[in-house]
Design an enzyme around this catalytic site. Sequence first.
Site, mmCIF file in Angstrom:
data_model
loop_
_atom_site.group_PDB
_atom_site.id
_atom_site.type_symbol
_atom_site.label_atom_id
_atom_site.label_comp_id
_atom_site.label_asym_id
_atom_site.label_seq_id
_atom_site.Cartn_x
_atom_site.Cartn_y
_atom_site.Cartn_z
ATOM 1 N N GLU A 62 -2.855 8.662 -5.474
ATOM 2 C CA GLU A 62 -3.122 8.016 -6.755
ATOM 3 C C GLU A 62 -4.336 8.671 -7.412
ATOM 4 O OE1 GLU A 62 -3.522 3.780 -6.290
ATOM 5 O OE2 GLU A 62 -1.595 3.569 -5.294
ATOM 6 N N HIS A 105 -0.718 0.989 -10.157
ATOM 7 C CA HIS A 105 -1.479 0.121 -9.252
ATOM 8 C C HIS A 105 -2.096 -1.054 -10.018
ATOM 9 C CE1 HIS A 105 -3.690 0.208 -5.140
ATOM 10 N NE2 HIS A 105 -3.526 -1.051 -5.565
ATOM 11 N N ARG A 141 0.856 -1.185 0.000
ATOM 12 C CA ARG A 141 0.000 0.000 0.000
ATOM 13 C C ARG A 141 0.892 1.235 0.000
ATOM 14 N NH1 ARG A 141 -3.592 -2.450 -1.784
ATOM 15 N NH2 ARG A 141 -5.720 -2.723 -0.992
ATOM 16 N N ASP A 174 4.387 0.288 -7.366
ATOM 17 C CA ASP A 174 3.087 0.073 -8.002
ATOM 18 C C ASP A 174 1.979 0.810 -7.256
ATOM 19 O OD1 ASP A 174 1.383 -1.362 -9.983
ATOM 20 O OD2 ASP A 174 0.556 -2.293 -8.174
#
Length: 327
Positions: free
Chosen positions: A265, A284, A236, A260
């Site tokens: 985001e 992600h 996370r 990632d």
Amino acid sequence: MTQQSKPVVTVLTAPGEQQPPGMDALKARAEVRFACDEQTLRDTLPGTDVMMVTDFRTEALEAAWPCADKLQWIHATSAGVDALMFPGLIESDVVVTNARGIFDRTIAEYVLCTILMFAKDFPNSIRLQHRHEWKHRDTERAEGKQVLVVGAGSIGRQIGRLVRAAGLQPHGIARTPRHDDPDFVAVHGNDDLFNQLPHYDFVVIAAPLTPQTEGLFDHKAFKAMRNSARLINIGRGPIVKTDDLIVALEDGEIAGAALDVFEEEPLPKGHPLWDMENVIMTAHMAGDFIGWKRALTDQFLENFDLWHKGRDLFNLVDKRLGYAGSK
């Protein structure tokens, strides 16, 4: 079974998102409702027995929570459930399950891929190709490299298994130390993290986001790592303090990062991470494979069959810990 006796399932999706594929099988056995925000949740939650959550906007569910008068079970179509863990749900008798197992192997493949990309200097090869520039370089051997997987759960275990098959040496970090794990050289306790960090070439974050892991990787953690180490985060975003990571990358405290997930985001277009040559980034998507949405529905339907028969559900989440227990 009459229409009145069918259980009620509410599916929470993002606004404008299509229904999850494969829902026809559920519609034959339950009354299926759809919600996409607080108001539609307030309309659909009364009488709902089960929720399937594909969109994780805690504010909407928490705000509509008083309308959940019959709710017994919430299924999250992701491995992480941090966004659902608001006090009302934690204190309630509603059980929570997650999508553990669906993305484990593909996330492990992503981790192995990024390790090999760093070892074989593929980011630079791609840049040189774009410039039509021929430049021979020597690259690293991946075999024998030391890998620390922070979060030795379901996903972490697959990472350990796959990188070990490729000749690397994986260690894990978990709540409970264990030295006879088939997928790791050893698994160390959470309290031993900072003692372990200096010994690894690659540090992989596969932990869930909890109050204990939020901000765990800060300037202190980066200073503890080898200058030659690379960080890989498929857990996370908020586990890593982004500003501290940027300083560590710029100052050479660590050699690179594959990311990632991010604190924010989508990552803003002007963010400094975009232009850092020692950073690999993806949107992600580490675990998302072709057909993953249908796989999530099929997993939910399998658990729904158990619930409908009054049997124990799988992938039960410990709401206070914030993740599913070990298999």
